[in-house]
Design an enzyme around this catalytic site. Structure first.
Site, PDB file in Angstrom:
ATOM      1  CB  ALA A 148      -0.832  -0.058   1.318  1.00 27.79           C
ATOM      2  NE  ARG A 159      -3.501 -11.039   0.757  1.00 23.09           N
ATOM      3  CZ  ARG A 159      -4.681 -11.251   1.257  1.00 23.09           C
ATOM      4  NH1 ARG A 159      -5.202 -12.618   1.368  1.00 23.09           N
ATOM      5  NH2 ARG A 159      -5.435 -10.417   1.615  1.00 23.09           N
ATOM      6  CB  VAL A 169      -0.277  -6.158   5.847  1.00 21.02           C
ATOM      7  CG1 VAL A 169       0.496  -6.732   4.704  1.00 21.02           C
ATOM      8  CG2 VAL A 169       0.292  -7.027   7.327  1.00 21.02           C
ATOM      9  CG  ASN A 180       0.354   2.658  13.722  1.00 18.94           C
ATOM     10  OD1 ASN A 180       1.227   3.061  14.241  1.00 18.94           O
ATOM     11  ND2 ASN A 180      -0.616   3.743  13.136  1.00 18.94           N
ATOM     12  CE  LYS A 216       3.485   5.905  14.427  1.00 20.17           C
ATOM     13  NZ  LYS A 216       2.073   5.625  14.253  1.00 20.17           N
ATOM     14  CG  HIS A 236       4.427   9.288  17.840  1.00 16.72           C
ATOM     15  ND1 HIS A 236       3.525   9.204  16.987  1.00 16.72           N
ATOM     16  CD2 HIS A 236       5.510  10.096  17.310  1.00 16.72           C
ATOM     17  CE1 HIS A 236       3.718   9.995  15.780  1.00 16.72           C
ATOM     18  NE2 HIS A 236       5.019  10.726  16.091  1.00 16.72           N
ATOM     19  CG  ASN A 237       0.155   6.979  16.575  1.00 14.83           C
ATOM     20  OD1 ASN A 237       1.325   7.638  16.218  1.00 14.83           O
ATOM     21  ND2 ASN A 237      -0.495   6.404  15.830  1.00 14.83           N
ATOM     22  CD  GLU A 254      -0.616  11.786  14.743  1.00 15.84           C
ATOM     23  OE1 GLU A 254      -1.359  11.579  14.023  1.00 15.84           O
ATOM     24  OE2 GLU A 254       0.648  11.351  14.924  1.00 15.84           O
TER      25      GLU A 254
END
Length: 498
Positions: free
Chosen positions: A15, A37, A80, A108, A188, A191-192, A195
């Site tokens: 992605a 995939r 993914v 995440n 993380k 961190h978010n 944010e």
């Protein structure tokens, strides 16, 4: 295959984030194999690598060919969707991996899922990293902030790649080995959460300036651009200035005014607040930002409530949606006050996040270096800001700092800004403009700075209805009082039983 033709690293999951990170790695000179995939995503990535400078990127179309195209010990990044797709990808790849090979999950992910996977792949002799990646698609392509945690050997195997791929700041690349287990994912996540708080506080500053100060979008763009040249310099302030400049191509006016006021989310903010509650860490600014996202989702209910309350006599004079200067407001002073309130509120939000990280580190034995975490957030990531360097230095001065609020430098700044902070919150309340993030930050500051709180009354209430006992300030021990009996006994004093 001959060793010379094998790729140094692999990436599965193409992605936007996966493609951009793969191209970043290739651009730094590390041959990379990619797999997805859906084969069209592989073709698309290969074509991008060719068009962006004939980068050393090779497409593979089966898990087996993908794994066999990598140098030993193999290192595979997977990007993914969190949850079951990660487990499915691990299962497909691990059939072809060998002991000593490594899987790096860059999504995440909930930290306990990472710890479960570490245990699972360890049974097969595989290494595992859960690596937080911040910076969005631009960061992934040009230099993100990376937060890898898990097996140390896995990190050492790709240390040279990560240090080149990460964002670069004056004191080094924005990557460090976080610690064991799911520490990278947890960092993380917090961190978010920070944010979330940052974005909420900025939106409140916008709301006050627009609806109390009556500022136009053009004026707001100039103000945020000016703020970005001072103590508030950060990615989020910078992009906010840009947002206010964009006109609507499909109609008159500015695009920001045409956006539906419902905020999406993916779960990391909720996890942060849940973990804060589990660890008894106060994080009211982050929690307020989460509540506001929930309330924003009630668009139809809010519209109905506005109509009902107006019918009930709630006046527009409160400032709800005025869009004009409230009578008597000094616009220049308001702008400077909001700047100071935003800065002070941000310090409280970061203090809450750092305290949560320390509490979890102590619980898990991760030995997190809070100063180093502030350093790797200085570049690449969404919360990158100039004052993170000062947070880094605060923890370098005192690794056991109880809170950023009591660091001498930050304490002085909080005291200097509190008058402006209180003016903004008071003015917003009077005008009917909700500022839950700023209010939560100010309440956090006022509660934390007080040597004595009204919690003594709450504890007395708990003892009265539940016999939970209480401690005294003048003698040691646990005490219980028959409050109701004594209160209703005429002419007798209050006593307590040890």
């Amino acid at each position: 295959m001959e060793s010379a033709t094998l790729s140094r690293i692999g990436l599965a999951g193409l992605a936007v984030m996966g493609q951009n990170l793969a191209l970043n790695i290739a651009e730094k000179g590390f041959p990379i194999s990619v797999y997805n995939r859906t084969s069209s995503k592989v073709d698309e990535t290969v074509e991008r690598a060719r068009s962006e400078g004939s980068l050393p990127l090779t497409g593979q179309y089966t898990p087996r060919d993908f794994v066999l195209s990598l140098q030993r010990p193999r290192s595979v990044i997977i990007l993914v969707k969190a949850g079951a797709p990660v487990d499915q990808t691990i299962a497909a790849l691990s059939d072809h991996l060998e002991p000593g090979d490594c899987i790096i999950d860059g999504g995440n992910e909930w930290y306990e899922n990472t710890e479960r996977r570490i245990a699972h792949v360890s049974d097969k002799g595989l290494l595992y990293l859960g690596m937080g990646v911040s910076g969005g698609e631009d960061g992934a392509r040009n230099g993100p902030s990376l937060m890898p945690g898990g097996h140390r050997q896995a990190y050492d195997n790709i240390h040279d790649i990560l240090t080149k791929v990460a964002a670069q700041v004056e004191d080094g690349p924005c990557v460090t080995y976080i610690g064991q287990g799911g520490s990278g994912n947890f960092v993380k996540m917090v961190h978010n959460g920070i944010e979330y708080g940052d974005m909420q506080l900025i939106s409140e500053a916008y709301d006050v300036l627009k609806h109390v100060g009556g500022l136009s979008n053009s004026e707001l763009a100039d103000i945020f651009a000016e703020w970005n040249r001072g103590e508030l310099e950060s990615f989020l302030i910078e992009i906010t200035a840009d947002i206010f400049k964009v006109k609507d191509d499909d109609g008159e006016g500015f695009l920001v005014d045409k956006i539906l006021d419902k905020t999406g989310m993916k779960g990391t903010g909720k996890w942060t607040v849940q973990q804060a509650a589990e660890l008894s860490i106060a994080a009211p600014t982050i929690a307020a930002s989460l509540d506001c996202r929930y309330l924003s989702g009630l668009k139809e209910e809010r519209e109905s409530a506005a109509a009902v309350l107006k019918e009930a006599g709630l006046s527009d004079e409160l400032g709800l949606g005025l869009g004009r200067n409230v009578s008597g407001v000094d616009k220049k002073r308001l702008i400077d006050d909001v700047r100071q309130a935003l800065y002070a509120s941000k310090i409280c939000s970061y203090a809450q996040g750092m305290n949560l990280l320390r509490a979890k580190s102590n619980e898990q034995g991760w030995n997190l270096n809070l100063g180093e975490l502030a350093r790797i957030w200085k570049g690449g990531c969404i919360i990158r800001a100039v004052f993170l360097d000062r947070i880094k230095k605060a923890y370098q001065r005192n690794p056991n700092l109880a809170s950023l609020i009591v660091d001498p430098d930050f304490a002085r700044e909080m005291v200097q800004r509190q008058a402006a902070w209180r003016r903004v919150v008071g003015l917003a309340v009077s005008a009917g403009i909700s500022t839950p993030g700023m209010c939560a930050s100010l309440a956090y500051f006022d509660t934390y700075r007080r040597a004595r709180l009204p919690a003594n009354l709450v504890q007395a209430q708990r003892d009265l209805f539940g016999a939970h006992t209480y401690e005294r300030v003048d003698r040691p021990g646990a005490f219980h009082t028959e409050w109701t009996k004594i209160a209703r006994r005429t002419g007798t004093g209050v006593g307590a039983l040890n």
